[in-house]
Design a protein around this motif. Structure first.
Motif, PDB file in Angstrom:
ATOM      1  N   VAL A  58       0.862  -1.182   0.000  1.00  0.00           N
ATOM      2  CA  VAL A  58       0.000   0.000   0.000  1.00  0.00           C
ATOM      3  C   VAL A  58       0.899   1.233   0.000  1.00  0.00           C
ATOM      4  O   VAL A  58       1.817   1.341   0.815  1.00  0.00           O
ATOM      5  N   LEU A  59       0.636   2.130  -0.956  1.00  0.00           N
ATOM      6  CA  LEU A  59       1.418   3.366  -1.046  1.00  0.00           C
ATOM      7  C   LEU A  59       0.566   4.537  -0.578  1.00  0.00           C
ATOM      8  O   LEU A  59      -0.647   4.576  -0.842  1.00  0.00           O
ATOM      9  N   HIS A  60       1.225   5.486   0.066  1.00  0.00           N
ATOM     10  CA  HIS A  60       0.516   6.697   0.488  1.00  0.00           C
ATOM     11  C   HIS A  60       1.409   7.906   0.233  1.00  0.00           C
ATOM     12  O   HIS A  60       2.598   7.875   0.548  1.00  0.00           O
ATOM     13  N   SER A  61       0.819   8.958  -0.311  1.00  0.00           N
ATOM     14  CA  SER A  61       1.595  10.160  -0.582  1.00  0.00           C
ATOM     15  C   SER A  61       1.701  11.040   0.650  1.00  0.00           C
ATOM     16  O   SER A  61       0.695  11.352   1.300  1.00  0.00           O
ATOM     17  N   GLY A  62       2.931  11.449   0.928  1.00  0.00           N
ATOM     18  CA  GLY A  62       3.159  12.420   1.994  1.00  0.00           C
ATOM     19  C   GLY A  62       3.638  13.735   1.376  1.00  0.00           C
ATOM     20  O   GLY A  62       4.300  14.531   2.040  1.00  0.00           O
ATOM     21  N   ILE A  63       3.296  13.948   0.084  1.00  0.00           N
ATOM     22  CA  ILE A  63       3.710  15.202  -0.575  1.00  0.00           C
ATOM     23  C   ILE A  63       2.773  16.306  -0.106  1.00  0.00           C
ATOM     24  O   ILE A  63       1.578  16.280  -0.408  1.00  0.00           O
ATOM     25  N   ARG A  64       3.325  17.253   0.642  1.00  0.00           N
ATOM     26  CA  ARG A  64       2.435  18.238   1.269  1.00  0.00           C
ATOM     27  C   ARG A  64       2.839  19.678   0.964  1.00  0.00           C
ATOM     28  O   ARG A  64       2.621  20.578   1.761  1.00  0.00           O
ATOM     29  N   LEU A  65       3.401  19.870  -0.229  1.00  0.00           N
ATOM     30  CA  LEU A  65       3.747  21.234  -0.640  1.00  0.00           C
ATOM     31  C   LEU A  65       2.530  21.888  -1.253  1.00  0.00           C
ATOM     32  O   LEU A  65       1.756  21.238  -1.955  1.00  0.00           O
ATOM     33  N   VAL A  66       2.395  23.181  -1.022  1.00  0.00           N
ATOM     34  CA  VAL A  66       1.332  23.895  -1.710  1.00  0.00           C
ATOM     35  C   VAL A  66       1.896  25.236  -2.145  1.00  0.00           C
ATOM     36  O   VAL A  66       2.529  25.927  -1.344  1.00  0.00           O
ATOM     37  N   GLU A  67       1.772  25.568  -3.445  1.00  0.00           N
ATOM     38  CA  GLU A  67       2.302  26.864  -3.877  1.00  0.00           C
ATOM     39  C   GLU A  67       1.518  27.429  -5.053  1.00  0.00           C
ATOM     40  O   GLU A  67       1.205  26.705  -5.991  1.00  0.00           O
ATOM     41  N   PRO A  68       1.207  28.732  -4.974  1.00  0.00           N
ATOM     42  CA  PRO A  68       0.599  29.387  -6.129  1.00  0.00           C
ATOM     43  C   PRO A  68       1.633  29.417  -7.249  1.00  0.00           C
ATOM     44  O   PRO A  68       2.796  29.737  -7.002  1.00  0.00           O
ATOM     45  N   VAL A  69       1.239  29.043  -8.474  1.00  0.00           N
ATOM     46  CA  VAL A  69       2.232  28.956  -9.546  1.00  0.00           C
ATOM     47  C   VAL A  69       1.986  29.947 -10.677  1.00  0.00           C
ATOM     48  O   VAL A  69       2.847  30.143 -11.528  1.00  0.00           O
ATOM     49  N   GLN A  70       0.806  30.559 -10.685  1.00  0.00           N
ATOM     50  CA  GLN A  70       0.464  31.430 -11.805  1.00  0.00           C
ATOM     51  C   GLN A  70      -0.696  32.316 -11.371  1.00  0.00           C
ATOM     52  O   GLN A  70      -1.498  31.897 -10.540  1.00  0.00           O
TER      53      GLN A  70
END
Ligand code: EPU
Length: 327
Positions: A58-70
């Motif tokens: 079982v894979l789980h994402s811990g990617i927790r970046l948030v950024e306005p890009v445009q």
């Protein structure tokens, strides 16, 4: 090694292994290790029913970046990590005065799943706000960006649940928000609930939606559940006319390919609202939600699902399909 699989139904279930990664680079290093193994990528486990232990990873994402890009005069585009809790993202947009996501407040789950499942509520769906979805192939680790059109969105579905099922992990979703608030109040009694608000703001809509959801939907921390268990069926116009003659008070919505009937209403008519089969039950305030009253197994909940499907088919000649993924 960590093996317990998180799920909001509160079912006690394990995988051979559970891996969380926190960057795209880390996921790429994991991909070769997965070769030959069964892989299940989960979010918060808020749309899953496990009927057995999972033989595989079982894979789980811990990617927790948030950024306005445009941004332009009217919009801002925000790139959001798949592992961010969906409602934290909604709160983030509202705090900055960006609107669009307020009707989707308090939907359980994480951002990655929002793009797989095309979550929706109160007249808005994730696809209305998605610009593109960044993924990594679970076969060879390559990156691919899907435009919203390529995601083939439909009611609670996308290419990630159909043709490409299990083949990609969503790493980031880029959402387009508006700087000027455009209210979407046509669902149910939302407009009348907010009628007395002068200068309506997105934050007011968010508050109203949170109140409606809290009143109707059980908190998984208190009562295990996975939100709507079934999808609302769409029937042909002819079928609808027959039913409507028998049940003139039946709620319904016109959609592109027919007439949508709330499964919650069908289930309630069959007498299931608030009833249980062992420890598996139908929520007393919303018949579309199946709940774990404590210690139910996935098989118990599946048995209740089948019994309800059978009763609805017998009475209305409509097959209702689970929205929840059954494993
Ligand atoms: N209804 C009944 N009895 C019930 C439940 C509902 O008669 O026990 C009737 C209501 O009176 C109303 C109609 O069914 O006329 C629709 O009910 P509701 O507004 O509660 O919405 P729903 O169709 O049951 C869908 C989504 C929800 C979403 C709400 C609001 C699906 C499968 N479910 O539910 O999404 O929050 O609309 O937009 O489309 C989810 O997907 O997990 C979820 C909670």
């Amino acid at each position: 090694m960590y093996r317990k699989i998180q799920n909001t139904f509160g079912i006690d279930v394990q995988a051979d292994r559970v891996l969380e990664y926190s960057t795209e680079a880390e996921l790429r290093t994991i991909v070769p290790v997965l070769a030959g193994d069964s892989v299940l990528h989960i979010g918060a486990g808020s749309n899953l029913l496990f009927t057995r232990d999972f033989k595989g990873t079982v894979l789980h994402s811990g990617i927790r970046l948030v950024e306005p890009v445009q941004e332009d005069a009217n919009h801002v585009w925000v790139k959001v990590g798949a592992g961010i809790v969906w409602d934290d993202f909604v709160a983030y947009t509202i705090a900055r005065g960006w609107s669009g996501a307020e009707n989707l407040s308090l939907i359980p789950g994480e951002v990655g799943a929002s793009a797989v499942q095309n979550i929706g509520a109160y007249g808005v769906e994730a696809k209305d706000l998605i610009e593109w979805v960044d993924c990594i192939s679970l076969t060879d680790g390559s990156s691919r960006r899907f435009s919203v059109g390529e995601c083939q969105y439909g009611y609670r579905t996308s290419i990630f649940k159909t043709d490409l099922k299990g083949q990609y992990a969503v790493t980031y979703v880029t959402y387009r928000l508006t700087k000027q608030f455009i209210p979407h109040l046509d669902y149910g009694n939302l407009r009348s609930l907010l009628a007395d608000k002068p200068e309506l703001k997105a934050a007011d809509v968010r508050r109203a939606i949170i109140d409606i959801r809290r009143a109707k939907l059980p908190d998984p921390k208190q009562l295990g559940n996975a939100g709507s268990f079934f999808m609302n069926p769409v029937v042909s116009r002819m079928k609808f006319d027959d039913l409507n003659a028998l049940y003139p008070q039946m709620p319904h919505y016109e959609v592109e390919n027919g007439v949508k009937i709330p499964a919650g209403w069908l289930i309630e008519q069959c007498g299931w609202k608030g009833r249980s089969l062992g420890q598996a039950g139908v929520y007393e305030k919303q018949a579309l939600i199946l709940v774990n009253h404590g210690g139910a197994t996935g098989a118990d909940i599946l048995r209740l699902c089948h019994t309800i499907q059978h009763d609805v088919a017998e009475r209305f000649d409509i097959i209702i399909q689970p929205e929840v993924n059954i494993l």
